[in-house]
Design a protein around this motif. Sequence first.
Motif, PDB file in Angstrom:
ATOM      1  N   GLN A  93       1.559   1.999  -3.549  1.00  0.00           N
ATOM      2  CA  GLN A  93       0.358   2.531  -4.206  1.00  0.00           C
ATOM      3  C   GLN A  93       0.187   4.015  -3.903  1.00  0.00           C
ATOM      4  O   GLN A  93      -0.335   4.764  -4.722  1.00  0.00           O
ATOM      5  CB  GLN A  93      -0.894   1.795  -3.724  1.00  0.00           C
ATOM      6  N   LEU A  94       0.603   4.424  -2.732  1.00  0.00           N
ATOM      7  CA  LEU A  94       0.432   5.805  -2.287  1.00  0.00           C
ATOM      8  C   LEU A  94       1.440   6.757  -2.916  1.00  0.00           C
ATOM      9  O   LEU A  94       1.206   7.959  -2.994  1.00  0.00           O
ATOM     10  CB  LEU A  94       0.581   5.820  -0.760  1.00  0.00           C
ATOM     11  N   ALA A 129      -3.606   3.433   2.823  1.00  0.00           N
ATOM     12  CA  ALA A 129      -3.583   4.116   1.532  1.00  0.00           C
ATOM     13  C   ALA A 129      -4.973   4.655   1.210  1.00  0.00           C
ATOM     14  O   ALA A 129      -5.984   4.122   1.666  1.00  0.00           O
ATOM     15  CB  ALA A 129      -3.112   3.162   0.446  1.00  0.00           C
ATOM     16  N   ARG A 130      -5.015   5.726   0.440  1.00  0.00           N
ATOM     17  CA  ARG A 130      -6.261   6.358   0.021  1.00  0.00           C
ATOM     18  C   ARG A 130      -6.141   6.783  -1.432  1.00  0.00           C
ATOM     19  O   ARG A 130      -5.062   7.136  -1.872  1.00  0.00           O
ATOM     20  CB  ARG A 130      -6.503   7.665   0.785  1.00  0.00           C
ATOM     21  N   PRO A 131      -7.276   6.846  -2.152  1.00  0.00           N
ATOM     22  CA  PRO A 131      -7.234   7.501  -3.455  1.00  0.00           C
ATOM     23  C   PRO A 131      -6.996   9.002  -3.248  1.00  0.00           C
ATOM     24  O   PRO A 131      -7.293   9.542  -2.175  1.00  0.00           O
ATOM     25  CB  PRO A 131      -8.613   7.247  -4.060  1.00  0.00           C
ATOM     26  N   LYS A 132      -6.465   9.643  -4.254  1.00  0.00           N
ATOM     27  CA  LYS A 132      -6.079  11.059  -4.153  1.00  0.00           C
ATOM     28  C   LYS A 132      -7.226  11.948  -3.675  1.00  0.00           C
ATOM     29  O   LYS A 132      -7.054  12.763  -2.770  1.00  0.00           O
ATOM     30  CB  LYS A 132      -5.556  11.534  -5.505  1.00  0.00           C
ATOM     31  N   ARG A 133      -8.393  11.813  -4.292  1.00  0.00           N
ATOM     32  CA  ARG A 133      -9.511  12.695  -3.944  1.00  0.00           C
ATOM     33  C   ARG A 133      -9.888  12.566  -2.468  1.00  0.00           C
ATOM     34  O   ARG A 133     -10.114  13.553  -1.778  1.00  0.00           O
ATOM     35  CB  ARG A 133     -10.714  12.387  -4.828  1.00  0.00           C
ATOM     36  N   ARG A 134      -9.937  11.339  -1.976  1.00  0.00           N
ATOM     37  CA  ARG A 134     -10.305  11.118  -0.571  1.00  0.00           C
ATOM     38  C   ARG A 134      -9.229  11.668   0.371  1.00  0.00           C
ATOM     39  O   ARG A 134      -9.538  12.259   1.402  1.00  0.00           O
ATOM     40  CB  ARG A 134     -10.524   9.625  -0.325  1.00  0.00           C
ATOM     41  N   LEU A 135      -7.995  11.475   0.005  1.00  0.00           N
ATOM     42  CA  LEU A 135      -6.909  11.991   0.835  1.00  0.00           C
ATOM     43  C   LEU A 135      -6.953  13.519   0.883  1.00  0.00           C
ATOM     44  O   LEU A 135      -6.808  14.119   1.952  1.00  0.00           O
ATOM     45  CB  LEU A 135      -5.554  11.503   0.306  1.00  0.00           C
ATOM     46  N   VAL A 173       0.197   9.055  -5.697  1.00  0.00           N
ATOM     47  CA  VAL A 173      -0.838   9.934  -5.124  1.00  0.00           C
ATOM     48  C   VAL A 173      -0.168  11.098  -4.390  1.00  0.00           C
ATOM     49  O   VAL A 173      -0.502  12.268  -4.606  1.00  0.00           O
ATOM     50  CB  VAL A 173      -1.745   9.136  -4.143  1.00  0.00           C
ATOM     51  N   PRO A 231       0.816  -1.229   0.000  1.00  0.00           N
ATOM     52  CA  PRO A 231       0.000   0.000   0.000  1.00  0.00           C
ATOM     53  C   PRO A 231       0.850   1.280   0.000  1.00  0.00           C
ATOM     54  O   PRO A 231       0.428   2.297  -0.542  1.00  0.00           O
ATOM     55  CB  PRO A 231      -0.813  -0.115   1.292  1.00  0.00           C
TER      56      PRO A 231
END
Length: 112
Positions: free
Chosen positions: A41-42, A97-103, A45, A38
């Motif tokens: 993955q981040l 980890a988070r998707p960009k928009r949520r982060l 982002v 993860p």
Amino acid sequence: MTTSTQGVTEVTDADFAAEVLGSELPVLVKFTAVWCGPCRQLKPVLAAIAAEEAARLRIVEIDVDRNPETTVRYGVLATPTMMVFRAGEPVKSIVGARPKRRLLEELEDVLA
């Protein structure tokens, strides 16, 4: 020594105080490890956010295995953990980890 990958600087136990606690901008610190999926993955982002929000937020990462002192000091038990520091104090902690928009939504209050 600090190295930078796409706007995200790597910090160590040795320079954490100067790079993070002494920063005028809020700093998002990603506690990471080479074996952490993860965390990888981040990376893109955080690189994108670092580029877009450079005027309001600094982003750094610290390897938990190579820098145990800082990891223990802030009670980091999982990777990736992201902590936002403002004026030398941790003001927010986000685990996972988070998707960009949520982060970005979760960072709104810090960026305001």
